[in-house]
Motif scaffolding. Sequence first.
Motif, PDB file in Angstrom:
ATOM      1  N   ILE A 150      -2.549 -13.001  10.027  1.00 25.87           N
ATOM      2  CA  ILE A 150      -2.799 -11.740   9.908  1.00 25.87           C
ATOM      3  C   ILE A 150      -4.259 -11.583   9.835  1.00 25.87           C
ATOM      4  O   ILE A 150      -4.939 -12.450   9.256  1.00 25.87           O
ATOM      5  CB  ILE A 150      -2.447 -11.456   8.506  1.00 25.87           C
ATOM      6  CG1 ILE A 150      -0.903 -11.529   8.336  1.00 25.87           C
ATOM      7  CG2 ILE A 150      -2.736  -9.914   7.988  1.00 25.87           C
ATOM      8  CD1 ILE A 150      -0.165 -11.322   6.815  1.00 25.87           C
ATOM      9  N   TRP A 178      -5.373  -3.797  12.657  1.00 24.12           N
ATOM     10  CA  TRP A 178      -4.437  -4.916  12.001  1.00 24.12           C
ATOM     11  C   TRP A 178      -3.796  -5.670  13.177  1.00 24.12           C
ATOM     12  O   TRP A 178      -3.256  -5.113  14.155  1.00 24.12           O
ATOM     13  CB  TRP A 178      -3.430  -4.442  11.020  1.00 24.12           C
ATOM     14  CG  TRP A 178      -3.813  -3.847   9.854  1.00 24.12           C
ATOM     15  CD1 TRP A 178      -4.746  -2.801   9.548  1.00 24.12           C
ATOM     16  CD2 TRP A 178      -3.919  -4.616   8.376  1.00 24.12           C
ATOM     17  NE1 TRP A 178      -4.935  -2.902   8.158  1.00 24.12           N
ATOM     18  CE2 TRP A 178      -4.410  -3.905   7.456  1.00 24.12           C
ATOM     19  CE3 TRP A 178      -3.259  -5.933   8.083  1.00 24.12           C
ATOM     20  CZ2 TRP A 178      -4.318  -4.361   6.153  1.00 24.12           C
ATOM     21  CZ3 TRP A 178      -2.954  -6.113   6.613  1.00 24.12           C
ATOM     22  CH2 TRP A 178      -3.435  -5.344   5.765  1.00 24.12           C
ATOM     23  N   ILE A 180      -1.089  -8.890  13.800  1.00 25.19           N
ATOM     24  CA  ILE A 180      -0.143  -9.874  12.982  1.00 25.19           C
ATOM     25  C   ILE A 180       0.712 -10.498  14.232  1.00 25.19           C
ATOM     26  O   ILE A 180       1.286  -9.802  14.670  1.00 25.19           O
ATOM     27  CB  ILE A 180       0.894  -9.112  12.121  1.00 25.19           C
ATOM     28  CG1 ILE A 180       0.062  -8.406  11.030  1.00 25.19           C
ATOM     29  CG2 ILE A 180       1.942 -10.001  11.504  1.00 25.19           C
ATOM     30  CD1 ILE A 180       0.693  -7.247  10.458  1.00 25.19           C
ATOM     31  N   ILE A 182       3.616 -13.540  14.676  1.00 24.12           N
ATOM     32  CA  ILE A 182       4.715 -14.329  14.215  1.00 24.12           C
ATOM     33  C   ILE A 182       5.768 -14.982  15.246  1.00 24.12           C
ATOM     34  O   ILE A 182       6.054 -14.491  15.991  1.00 24.12           O
ATOM     35  CB  ILE A 182       5.701 -13.705  13.254  1.00 24.12           C
ATOM     36  CG1 ILE A 182       6.319 -14.363  12.342  1.00 24.12           C
ATOM     37  CG2 ILE A 182       6.282 -12.293  13.739  1.00 24.12           C
ATOM     38  CD1 ILE A 182       7.134 -13.832  11.197  1.00 24.12           C
ATOM     39  N   LEU A 192       1.772  -7.912  16.718  1.00 23.67           N
ATOM     40  CA  LEU A 192       1.405  -6.468  16.590  1.00 23.67           C
ATOM     41  C   LEU A 192      -0.283  -6.580  16.658  1.00 23.67           C
ATOM     42  O   LEU A 192      -0.768  -7.279  16.090  1.00 23.67           O
ATOM     43  CB  LEU A 192       1.849  -5.954  15.044  1.00 23.67           C
ATOM     44  CG  LEU A 192       3.220  -6.007  14.576  1.00 23.67           C
ATOM     45  CD1 LEU A 192       3.220  -5.499  13.204  1.00 23.67           C
ATOM     46  CD2 LEU A 192       4.171  -5.638  15.466  1.00 23.67           C
TER      47      LEU A 192
END
Lengths: 347, 347
Positions: A150, A178, A180, A182, A192
């Motif tokens: 993050i 932001w 992110i 995963i 993202l």
Amino acid sequence: MPFAVRSKLTLRGDRVNVDAGQAVDIVSNIFVQIGCSEDTAGRVAEHLADTSLCGMESHGVMRTLQYTEQFQNGYMTPSAIPRICKTVRGTEEINGGGGIGIPAMHLAYQHGMAMASESGMSVLAIRHVGHTGRHGAFADTAAEQGFLTICVGGGNRHKWRQVAPYGGARAMLPTNPWCIGIPGGEHGPVVLDFATSKIAGGWIYAARSAGALLPEDCLIDVHGNPTRDPEDYFNGGAILPAGGQKGYGLALVGELIGEAMLGPSTTEGNWLLITIDSKGFRESCAAQIAAEEVLKELRECPPAPGFERVEVPGERERDYRTASKGIISIPESTWQQILTLQDSLQD
Amino acid sequence: MPFAVRSKLTLRGDRVNVDAGQAVDIVSNIFVQIGCSEDTAGRVAEHLADTSLCGMESHGVMRTLQYTEQFQNGYMTPSAIPRICKTVRGTEEINGGGGIGIPAMHLAYQHGMAMASESGMSVLAIRHVGHTGRHGAFADTAAEQGFLTICVGGGNRHKWRQVAPYGGARAMLPTNPWCIGIPGGEHGPVVLDFATSKIAGGWIYAARSAGALLPEDCLIDVHGNPTRDPEDYFNGGAILPAGGQKGYGLALVGELIGEAMLGPSTTEGNWLLITIDSKGFRESCAAQIAAEEVLKELRECPPAPGFERVEVPGERERDYRTASKGIISIPESTWQQILTLQDSLQD
């Protein structure tokens, strides 16, 4: 060298096709001529070329011109080398030395992963940096190696008052993004990488120069009323936050991290990078199978009217890169400016 | 005891005012009668009463009835005690034992802060839990003590297909919320606690029972077309994600964390809690002054048409709690059901 490259150009209307390797050589050469180290120049050039290959033109090779101007006018220091520092308070920080942020962010993700491999997780500040490039590229690489990351930050709202807070009639905050990443399923990570505003600032300049209107519900004028006219933005208007109070809240957290927790921000903004080794929670293969079940359902979701399909975030960029086969499509005028810039620096 | 409480009721139309301390006693007593430990019963009752005092009625004392039903029908185990576990892979986990998630989440934030005080940061899984209450309450308490927290999770999309992915025409994902708390300025922490969907599911039930239409751009029908009719949701429609692809992306990350990285989810969902000691980066007083500069500007931002003012996330709940002076306003029929429930359990 410019001649060798020019011979590879295939004109297609107002765009040209450029081999990514050649683009890296030329862009890297420009940054070296300006005073960057070979390492920095190469890292930035490869990042920009890869971003273009991923179809993210706004953050790709065309940034060469903006970065050059920022190096030349003193906004960024070409010779800066990012370094890992231990702060007086015991935390770790990547200090960009006022240089371009791309090698600093690369170092942050590398160091963050190394630390998280040892202790399960890590948190790092990234400070004294200019533009940090396409964060999604770093997050994608980290997630491929099993890390949840993050990254968020902000700062310098005095220079970048672009976005109105929810319920407000004035631009107060930057578009604080932001990012992110995963680990995902069979097709790779989910990534993202988004601005917290309805649209990025670049769209407004594009609409202005094209004499076009923007989509509805993106801008307000100086009185806080909805508008589609980009001129209203330049006359005291603002971009609206994405998702109303939710995008506003995420932008505000970015600003508090950048200016208060890690601040004050210097060159452009400050960033916080959280890296978590997902393998500490579940074995990778089992996690990948479970992720693929979720993602497969989404890919098979019937599309809404006006859409072709549901996308999984991160896949579009990787698919574009694969399809590009190492060829960057770039507006001819932009590419000519880059070649002219290189010529001028070699004189 | 019910008589003593009833004598305190002040009828105001279809709402009653209840002293929070009395509500805690009654709700706690109900959960003890059902089989919860004194600790669990007290913790849950205090959480619900405080949430009501903060004006968050949907997550307040009225949840007593739902939780009771879930304890009685076996969805949650009343006697479960949350415990701190070390997983076989070396990470830390709060195991809720299939009980209600509120004491587990409380323990997670307490343990997360204790770990972060020692090493600067911590990451914890919270698993085998039912409803985890109002996350903002935990984040607010942690931020007051200097901790940045990020809590997200998801899971059980098979039970809770409520939200369409961006570009999709079917409900696929839960409303997976994100909660972020960060130390703020003179008025206390900034706390985000939001569903990743345009609206929470509860609104749809409320609109249906009131025979009302929902706001525009919140729902789609079974064909993916916009609708305001709550019945269309129950006939195969879906809630739209907040902020389009951004809310969809955040919901998807929550689902991958809950189901893939920490999964499979059991009782309701799995959560990841990241806790960072902000004092490791900057001295609290300097950070608070810098934060207050950002927040003061926002409070003074001229409001947009239709708004009274710009709010700082987290302040509304704290202001409501202060103004409530320990008195909960609750719909009379809800309160009567709670009193009746208590009577029935004591028979």
